[in-house]
Design a protein around this motif. Structure first.
Motif, PDB file in Angstrom:
ATOM      1  N   ASN A   1      -8.152  -3.203   5.103  1.00 60.90           N
ATOM      2  CA  ASN A   1      -7.255  -4.032   3.622  1.00 60.90           C
ATOM      3  C   ASN A   1      -5.852  -4.166   4.752  1.00 60.90           C
ATOM      4  N   ALA A   2      -5.248  -3.929   4.939  1.00 62.37           N
ATOM      5  CA  ALA A   2      -3.830  -4.394   5.484  1.00 62.37           C
ATOM      6  C   ALA A   2      -4.061  -5.520   5.297  1.00 62.37           C
TER       7      ALA A   2
ATOM      8  N   LEU B   1      -0.629  -9.790   4.733  1.00 65.49           N
ATOM      9  CA  LEU B   1       0.241 -10.356   4.752  1.00 65.49           C
ATOM     10  C   LEU B   1       0.145 -11.482   4.873  1.00 65.49           C
TER      11      LEU B   1
ATOM     12  N   LEU C   1       1.809  -8.273  -1.722  1.00 64.76           N
ATOM     13  CA  LEU C   1       1.133  -9.171  -0.786  1.00 64.76           C
ATOM     14  C   LEU C   1       2.210 -10.923  -1.390  1.00 64.76           C
TER      15      LEU C   1
HETATM   16  N1  LIG Z   1      -2.443  -9.181  -3.635  1.00 65.87           N
HETATM   17  C1  LIG Z   1      -3.897 -10.386  -3.814  1.00 65.87           C
HETATM   18  O1  LIG Z   1      -3.853 -11.074  -5.038  1.00 65.87           O
HETATM   19  C2  LIG Z   1      -4.860 -10.931  -3.028  1.00 65.87           C
HETATM   20  C3  LIG Z   1      -5.832 -11.766  -2.931  1.00 65.87           C
HETATM   21  C4  LIG Z   1      -6.607 -11.990  -2.108  1.00 65.87           C
HETATM   22  C5  LIG Z   1      -6.787 -10.896  -1.184  1.00 65.87           C
HETATM   23  N2  LIG Z   1      -5.547 -10.171  -1.089  1.00 65.87           N
HETATM   24  C6  LIG Z   1      -5.819  -8.928   0.361  1.00 65.87           C
HETATM   25  O2  LIG Z   1      -6.235  -7.908  -0.044  1.00 65.87           O
HETATM   26  C7  LIG Z   1      -5.136  -7.089   0.743  1.00 65.87           C
HETATM   27  C8  LIG Z   1      -4.099  -6.111   0.801  1.00 65.87           C
HETATM   28  O3  LIG Z   1      -3.217  -7.103  -0.210  1.00 65.87           O
HETATM   29  P1  LIG Z   1      -2.674  -6.062  -1.701  1.00 65.87           P
HETATM   30  O4  LIG Z   1      -2.280  -7.049  -2.491  1.00 65.87           O
HETATM   31  O5  LIG Z   1      -2.534  -4.895  -1.330  1.00 65.87           O
HETATM   32  O6  LIG Z   1      -0.736  -6.736  -0.806  1.00 65.87           O
HETATM   33  P2  LIG Z   1       0.214  -5.397  -0.629  1.00 65.87           P
HETATM   34  O7  LIG Z   1       0.334  -4.710  -1.526  1.00 65.87           O
HETATM   35  O8  LIG Z   1       1.498  -5.940   0.500  1.00 65.87           O
HETATM   36  O9  LIG Z   1      -0.040  -4.531   0.448  1.00 65.87           O
HETATM   37  C9  LIG Z   1      -0.693  -4.848   1.865  1.00 65.87           C
HETATM   38  C10 LIG Z   1      -0.519  -3.416   2.987  1.00 65.87           C
HETATM   39  O10 LIG Z   1      -0.588  -4.124   4.530  1.00 65.87           O
HETATM   40  C11 LIG Z   1       0.376  -3.131   5.637  1.00 65.87           C
HETATM   41  N3  LIG Z   1       0.159  -4.476   6.297  1.00 65.87           N
HETATM   42  C12 LIG Z   1       1.636  -4.954   6.429  1.00 65.87           C
HETATM   43  N4  LIG Z   1       1.196  -4.935   7.295  1.00 65.87           N
HETATM   44  C13 LIG Z   1       0.765  -4.724   8.079  1.00 65.87           C
HETATM   45  C14 LIG Z   1       0.510  -4.255  10.167  1.00 65.87           C
HETATM   46  N5  LIG Z   1       1.772  -4.962  10.681  1.00 65.87           N
HETATM   47  N6  LIG Z   1      -0.086  -2.919  10.334  1.00 65.87           N
HETATM   48  C15 LIG Z   1       0.171  -2.224   9.086  1.00 65.87           C
HETATM   49  N7  LIG Z   1       0.097  -2.388   8.252  1.00 65.87           N
HETATM   50  C16 LIG Z   1       0.188  -3.624   7.511  1.00 65.87           C
HETATM   51  C17 LIG Z   1       1.298  -3.042   4.219  1.00 65.87           C
HETATM   52  O11 LIG Z   1       2.743  -2.366   4.654  1.00 65.87           O
HETATM   53  P3  LIG Z   1       3.858  -1.708   4.292  1.00 65.87           P
HETATM   54  O12 LIG Z   1       4.275  -1.872   3.149  1.00 65.87           O
HETATM   55  O13 LIG Z   1       4.288  -1.186   5.661  1.00 65.87           O
HETATM   56  O14 LIG Z   1       4.203  -3.176   4.236  1.00 65.87           O
HETATM   57  C18 LIG Z   1       0.716  -2.687   3.377  1.00 65.87           C
HETATM   58  O15 LIG Z   1       0.489  -1.435   3.090  1.00 65.87           O
HETATM   59  C19 LIG Z   1      -4.704  -7.895   2.655  1.00 65.87           C
HETATM   60  O16 LIG Z   1      -5.895  -8.003   2.881  1.00 65.87           O
HETATM   61  C20 LIG Z   1      -4.875  -9.211   1.065  1.00 65.87           C
HETATM   62  O17 LIG Z   1      -4.953 -10.370   1.692  1.00 65.87           O
HETATM   63  C21 LIG Z   1      -4.824  -9.465  -2.570  1.00 65.87           C
END
Ligand SMILES: NC(=O)c1ccc[n+]([C@@H]2O[C@H](COP(=O)([O-])OP(=O)(O)OC[C@H]3O[C@@H](n4cnc5c(N)ncnc54)[C@H](OP(=O)(O)O)[C@@H]3O)[C@@H](O)[C@H]2O)c1
Length: 277
Positions: free
Chosen positions: A87-88, A90, A201
């Motif tokens: 899931n992680a 950025l 994100l």
């Molecule tokens: N939000 C959306 O609209 C959306 C749409 C399509 C796809 N996605 C995908 O869904 C997934 C989750 O996104 P989210 O929206 O929940 O984003 P989020 O709230 O920003 O959470 C992202 C997580 O990834 C972690 N992360 C970032 N860089 C990392 C690294 N170098 N090593 C380990 N962990 C790391 C962050 O840790 P920190 O807290 O330490 O930064 C956080 O725990 C992602 O893969 C994203 O591409 C999201």
């Protein structure tokens, strides 16, 4: 029966909400997070939310050697993993580099997870029904596979969205390739687009871009419910190589279905990480 679910980036957004739903149902979650303080806070929050066991492992996808060390910890501490949720992720406004010199989206969103998954596959094979779920995105439509852009140094004319989209295409190609490799085994590989989700994100987006994104936002609980279903439900037991989507139809691009492209990406990735396997 309680399942063990390992989630990367589980201290925020979709990962945290998914972990919450799982511990509320009594499942054992392992939060793989880069920041120990944030991870500890998430653990305490989850322990108040439900009865499931909550463990932490420190994982920084920004460094292949750290990914390898984290995976070794998991291999040492656990006999089996039922579900792995990659899931992680950025979005990086500026061209940035991982510790190994890879462009940040490629390195963190995709290559780190490639190594992580390859190292942990034996644990998923030890359970009667192993499931791997990759967070891709509708943004994969704007992605392409250009090996010359894998390195941050060679990445000329960097543009954020195609770069992010490429990492999400890589996630999907990897999911599809693994699904073909794992066919006939006890492990499945599926991918999902979680919708446009109100999470951290988009923290780097300029204000005017965020204004548009904001119009479409759904709460993290929506994709989290879908992820729990994909992770545990009988209806997903025999699904392999599928792509689920929250909010929009589950349509995938021609590139994401290209078997040769998936094989090429897999082989290239293997060469890049093989010293850590
Ligand atoms: N939000 C959306 O609209 C959306 C749409 C399509 C796809 N996605 C995908 O869904 C997934 C989750 O996104 P989210 O929206 O929940 O984003 P989020 O709230 O920003 O959470 C992202 C997580 O990834 C972690 N992360 C970032 N860089 C990392 C690294 N170098 N090593 C380990 N962990 C790391 C962050 O840790 P920190 O807290 O330490 O930064 C956080 O725990 C992602 O893969 C994203 O591409 C999201």
């Amino acid at each position: 029966m309680s399942k063990t679910v390992l989630i990367t980036g589980a201290n925020a957004g979709i990962g945290l909400k998914t972990a919450e739903l799982l511990v509320q149902q009594g499942h054992h979650v392992i939060l793989a997070c880069r920041n120990p303080e944030k991870a500890e806070q998430a653990k305490q929050q989850l322990q108040r939310a439900g009865s499931g066991q909550v463990d932490l492992v420190q994982l920084d996808l920004n460094s292949l050697s750290k990914v390898s060390e984290a995976a070794e910890q998991v291999l040492k501490n656990y006999d089996q993993i039922d579900v792995l949720i990659n899931n992680a992720g950025l979005i990086s406004q500026q061209l940035d580099s991982t510790e190994d010199g890879y462009e940040k989206h490629f390195g963190v969103n995709y290559l780190g997870h490639y190594l992580w998954t390859m190292k942990l596959l034996p644990l998923l094979k030890k359970t009667p029904e192993g499931r791997i779920i990759h967070l891709s995105s509708i943004a994969h439509w704007g992605g392409s596979i250009q090996p010359e852009k894998f390195s941050a140094v060679n990445n000329k004319r960097y543009i954020m969205f195609p770069s992010y989209g490429s990492s999400k295409l890589q996630n999907l190609l990897f999911s599809n390739h693994l699904a073909r490799q794992l066919k006939g085994s006890t492990v499945t590989s599926n991918a999902m687009h979680p919708g446009v989700v109100d999470s951290e994100l988009y923290r780097q987006l300029p204000k005017f871009q965020y204004m548009f994104v904001k119009l479409a936002l759904i709460p993290p609980s929506k994709p989290a419910e879908k992820l729990v279903q994909m992770a545990l439900s009988d209806s997903w037991k025999n699904k392999n190589g599928e792509y689920a989507s929250v909010q929009t139809p589950a349509l995938t691009s021609a590139k994401s279905k290209d078997v040769q492209l998936a094989q090429k990406l897999y082989d290239l990735s293997y060469e890049l990480v093989k010293e850590y396997l």
